[in-house]
Design a protein around this motif. Structure first.
Motif, PDB file in Angstrom:
ATOM      1  N   ARG B  13      -3.256  -7.991  -8.089  1.00 41.66           N
ATOM      2  CA  ARG B  13      -3.227  -8.516  -6.555  1.00 41.66           C
ATOM      3  C   ARG B  13      -2.074  -8.068  -5.974  1.00 41.66           C
ATOM      4  NH1 ARG B  13      -2.734 -14.361  -6.990  1.00 41.66           N
ATOM      5  NH2 ARG B  13      -4.463 -14.255  -8.883  1.00 41.66           N
ATOM      6  N   ARG B  14      -0.798  -7.938  -6.824  1.00 39.61           N
ATOM      7  CA  ARG B  14       0.158  -7.421  -6.061  1.00 39.61           C
ATOM      8  C   ARG B  14       0.143  -5.826  -5.906  1.00 39.61           C
ATOM      9  NH1 ARG B  14       4.713 -10.497  -9.823  1.00 39.61           N
ATOM     10  NH2 ARG B  14       4.221 -12.615  -8.914  1.00 39.61           N
ATOM     11  N   PRO B  16      -2.213  -3.374  -4.305  1.00 37.22           N
ATOM     12  CA  PRO B  16      -3.668  -2.959  -3.802  1.00 37.22           C
ATOM     13  C   PRO B  16      -3.988  -1.577  -4.161  1.00 37.22           C
ATOM     14  CG  PRO B  16      -2.242  -3.800  -2.029  1.00 37.22           C
ATOM     15  CD  PRO B  16      -1.624  -4.184  -3.667  1.00 37.22           C
ATOM     16  N   GLU B 307      -2.347  -6.392   1.521  1.00 37.41           N
ATOM     17  CA  GLU B 307      -0.922  -6.911   1.188  1.00 37.41           C
ATOM     18  C   GLU B 307      -0.468  -8.032   1.939  1.00 37.41           C
ATOM     19  OE1 GLU B 307       2.966  -5.593  -0.321  1.00 37.41           O
ATOM     20  OE2 GLU B 307       2.455  -4.699   1.484  1.00 37.41           O
ATOM     21  N   GLU B 310      -1.620 -11.428   0.968  1.00 39.38           N
ATOM     22  CA  GLU B 310      -1.011 -12.251  -0.231  1.00 39.38           C
ATOM     23  C   GLU B 310      -0.217 -13.317   0.252  1.00 39.38           C
ATOM     24  OE1 GLU B 310       0.801 -11.634  -3.930  1.00 39.38           O
ATOM     25  OE2 GLU B 310      -1.513 -12.209  -3.409  1.00 39.38           O
TER      26      GLU B 310
END
Lengths: 496, 310
Positions: B13-14, B16, B307, B310
């Motif tokens: 997830r951090r 992309p 991002e 997030e």
């Protein structure tokens, strides 16, 4: 009743920020909203301002039920919020700022003359004599506040909320601001006034509402309250002494400077600090005390005839690293811009000035720094889930403790505290005062630079009052009274 | 096991760009039959190496809150100056000259930014023009070719079947990772980008470390220049034109913030690989080169949008 907020509840993931909080405001009333950090003051104000939507509860304006889905709707209903960070465009003129978003004329033809004339009218209402064509960037904080108030007037606001307006202005300017608030209240405008300073509540407010930990504690006319009762409502327990002082100054001088001149200041200053002493430096904004602090720490260009720390002659202090090497440490004025790196975690923030003690340039021992961070969190009683917490998620008081831990780790000889209690709550303030006493009793020389006169009066053994970059007076413990400081600070007394 | 899985998901997830790499790899493996082969994968890495190495330097510059627009021109200048030494048959000396030229250009940038108190954008924009012009003048607009084999090895050779550019790429990656993670310089780079004033007041000589960062960026540009010259057995005055933008793109794809204080070298590596794979895929699929940059631009926007969510 002009405004009623009834049983407002607002929760965020994991936090109940407001638990059935009520608040009522009369027309023309000055209503102080008190509470420690995290009490829910700002959340309540953000609900009123349309920034947050309450989970439950209702808002009545003139007895009519209203909702504020956006900040704009709240503004339209006559509610103006003046944040601590003044939302102004520095590059625009005063008039342009006042009318931003509602300029007279049409999209192709802004009526600047009308704008200037109208602005002048609002400025005169506040007795603020300034050219509305001047750029806002040239004004000081207190003048900017007046511009924001004019902006509120231009929206024909009925309720003006001021979020800690006195935190960043001088005593003298506070007096002027209070006159303006009384003037507004005389015109039927209600003011909600948020502050940390209890003395101001007595000076300006008609009514006070106290919140604590998201709960409504009570609303009282100010006349019914004394300071102890207020503090008890805010903190939830009896506080015996707001300003503990138990340091014992020794004879030996630990720090001495002769004729230090700091870049940007007209005069030069000489003074000395003894071991275990709390030496105060105060004066109005513009008196040069913040500049002097940065100069002593090498963060501003400076020159001096002589400097001695613990008997050692110091040739020059040209950078903060020089200062640290020679045993001078600082707790800077603005923890957000000078003290901390907000988006980083506690460990990294603590590492910054101290990393040299943990491994070599090419091999930083992060595990040891982490371990040390855990110790420091305990030692300074920093309330955080872990050492990996980002500093921006901590409360003001806990952020300030991180700054203290960071700059005290290397056992300095001299610590310069610059406005160490600005914007932190009563509990944290007392912790800072205790820490200052403890440091002094370890034989450290403490220089306390502060605009909070009660702080200087109660804590310091001696205090220097500055005016226009020069020392005008040094007051002994016996002479330290608010009156003497004010007299000296406004330049009413001759140079000693 | 569950914990490892969850850790991996957080990591995805951090990053992309890594999600993009996985997605595009799967898609290309299905659509084309030539993508998923050892030969092609090595090819992608090799083609990516130059962009990634410049990206690593750029990562440090961007984390420190700056920008370096001069890397493409510095690549050309260092390759051009060293080429005259290389073509005389001195491989080692030639490489040394290139690295010195890169470091000098970086030091110049750093000095102008810190001591001249100028904005990094302006300074490196000027250096970009100056270095390109000096390159053209020095080479009289002509390529310099025929280098010793010991030199072209770094662009064409292989060790145990792995091409040299990939070995250099991985070495520089590890070096950069180590600098940011384990050295004091790394801490200072992050903290300068996070809050320069607070870093200064912590007793850190901010100017010195900023200069280091631009020197590193210049040296990495020179390394890229050596790989390029080695591969082509020639140095050309137009080398590296526009590479600065690719380098910035890889860093941004890697999750760094242009505001400073945030970014990682592995993020940049993912960013570079993603761009490399997409370019390779488009070539395999026969997408017109005219439209390839449009796809690249779109990818950058999508990654940055993802991002921000997030």
């Amino acid at each position: 009743m002009l405004l009623e907020m009834k049983t407002i509840t607002k929760s965020f993931p994991g936090v109940l920020a407001l638990d059935r909080v009520s608040f009522a405001l009369e027309k023309g009333e000055v209503h102080a909203l008190l509470g420690e950090n995290g009490a829910g003051k700002s959340t309540l104000i953000k609900v009123l301002g349309g920034v947050y939507q309450p989970d439950s509860g209702e808002i009545l304006l003139n007895g009519e039920r209203v909702s504020f889905p956006t900040p704009h709707t709240s503004q339209q209903k006559g509610i103006a919020i003046i944040h601590q960070e003044l939302m102004l465009a520095d590059n625009l003129t005063i008039a342009e700022n006042i009318f931003l978003g509602k300029e007279p004329g049409n999209a192709f033809d802004t009526k600047y003359k009308v704008m200037l004339k109208q602005s002048k009218k609002y400025l005169e209402m506040l007795d603020f004599d300034v050219d509305p064509g001047q750029k806002v960037g040239d004004l000081n904080v207190s003048e900017k506040q007046l511009v924001v108030i004019c902006k509120a007037l231009a929206y024909s606001s009925k309720i003006i909320v001021m979020d800690e307006p006195t935190a960043t202005i001088t005593q003298h300017e506070v007096g002027k601001l209070f006159e303006i608030i009384r003037n507004l209240s005389g015109k039927g405008i209600s003011v909600i006034f948020i502050t940390h300073r209890l003395s101001e509540v007595y000076q300006i407010a008609d009514t006070v509402t106290v919140l604590r930990d998201g709960h409504y504690i009570g609303t009282e006319p100010v006349g019914n309250m004394n300071e102890n009762k207020l503090v008890k409502m805010m903190v939830g327990r009896e506080i015996e002494n707001m300003y503990p002082k138990y340091n014992e100054p020794q004879e030996k001088v630990i720090f001495q400077v002769k004729n230090i001149n700091v870049d940007g200041l007209k005069g030069s200053v000489s003074f000395d600090v003894r071991r275990g002493e709390i030496y105060g430096i105060t004066g109005l904004v513009g008196s040069g005390k913040s500049e002097l602090a940065l100069g002593l720490f090498g963060a501003r260009a400076n020159s001096f005839e002589e400097m001695e720390i613990n008997g050692h002659k110091i040739q020059s202090i040209t950078s903060p690293s020089d200062a640290l090497k020679n045993g001078i440490s600082i707790v800077p004025e603005d923890r957000k811009s000078q003290g901390l790196i907000l988006p980083f975690d506690i460990t990294t923030n603590l590492a910054l000035p101290n990393v040299k003690n943990f491994g070599s340039f090419f091999n930083v021992l992060w595990k040891r720094i982490k371990k040390r961070a855990v110790d420091e969190i305990k030692r300074f009683n920093i309330k955080t889930p872990s050492e990996n917490q980002l500093v921006k998620n901590l409360s003001g008081g806990n952020q300030q403790k991180v700054v203290l831990a960071k700059f005290l780790m290397q056992k300095p000889e001299i610590v310069i505290f610059v406005e160490p209690t600005r914007g932190i709550d009563v509990g944290a303030k007392i912790e800072v005062y205790n820490l200052i006493n403890d440091l002094a009793n370890q034989g450290i020389g403490v220089i306390l630079i502060s605009s909070e006169i009660p702080e200087i009066v109660s804590l310091c053994d001696r205090a220097m009052v500055m005016h226009r970059g020069e020392k005008v007076f040094v007051l002994d413990r016996t002479e330290l009274t608010p009156e003497n400081i004010l007299k000296a600070g406004t330049g009413l007394v001759e140079n000693e | 096991m569950n914990k490892i899985m969850r850790g991996f998901l957080v990591f995805l997830r951090r990053n992309p760009a890594l999600v993009g790499i996985i997605g595009v790899t799967i898609a290309l493996s299905i659509i084309t039959d030539s993508f998923l082969s050892v030969y092609n994968i090595i090819n992608v890495f090799r083609q990516t190496s130059i962009m990634a190495i410049m990206g690593f330097g750029m990562t440090m510059v961007i984390i420190s809150g700056g920008i370096d627009l001069s890397v493409g021109s510095v690549l050309a200048l260092s390759a051009g100056v060293s080429a005259s030494v290389l073509s005389g048959g001195y491989a080692f000396l030639g490489i040394l000259v290139a690295l010195v030229v890169g470091a000098a250009a970086g030091a110049f940038n750093g000095f102008m930014i810190t001591k001249g108190k100028l904005q990094p954008f302006i300074v490196t924009l000027a250096t970009m023009a100056i270095a390109r012009s000096l390159t053209l003048g020095y080479m009289q607009g002509m390529p310099i070719s025929r280098f010793p084999d010991s030199f072209t090895f770094i662009g064409r050779g292989t060790v145990a079947g792995i091409p040299m550019p990939i070995i250099i790429l991985l070495s520089i990656f590890i070096l950069s990772f180590y600098i940011l993670k384990k050295t004091r310089l790394g801490l200072y780079i992050y903290s300068i980008g996070g809050n320069e004033e607070a870093t200064k007041l912590s007793g850190i000589n901010v100017d010195k470390y900023k200069i280091y960062v631009y020197v590193i960026s210049g040296v990495f540009a020179a390394v890229s220049g050596m790989i390029l010259a080695g591969r082509l057995n020639s140095a050309q005055p137009t080398f590296g034109t526009g590479y600065e933008l690719d380098a910035i793109a890889t860093v941004v794809l890697g999750g760094a913030s242009l505001k400073g204080g945030k970014g990682t070298v592995y993020g940049t590596l993912f960013g570079a690989l993603l761009l490399g794979i997409i370019k390779n895929g488009m070539n395999l699929m026969g997408v017109s080169p005219f439209y390839q940059d449009a796809v690249k631009g779109a990818i950058i926007l999508i990654a940055v949008l993802m991002e921000r969510k997030e």
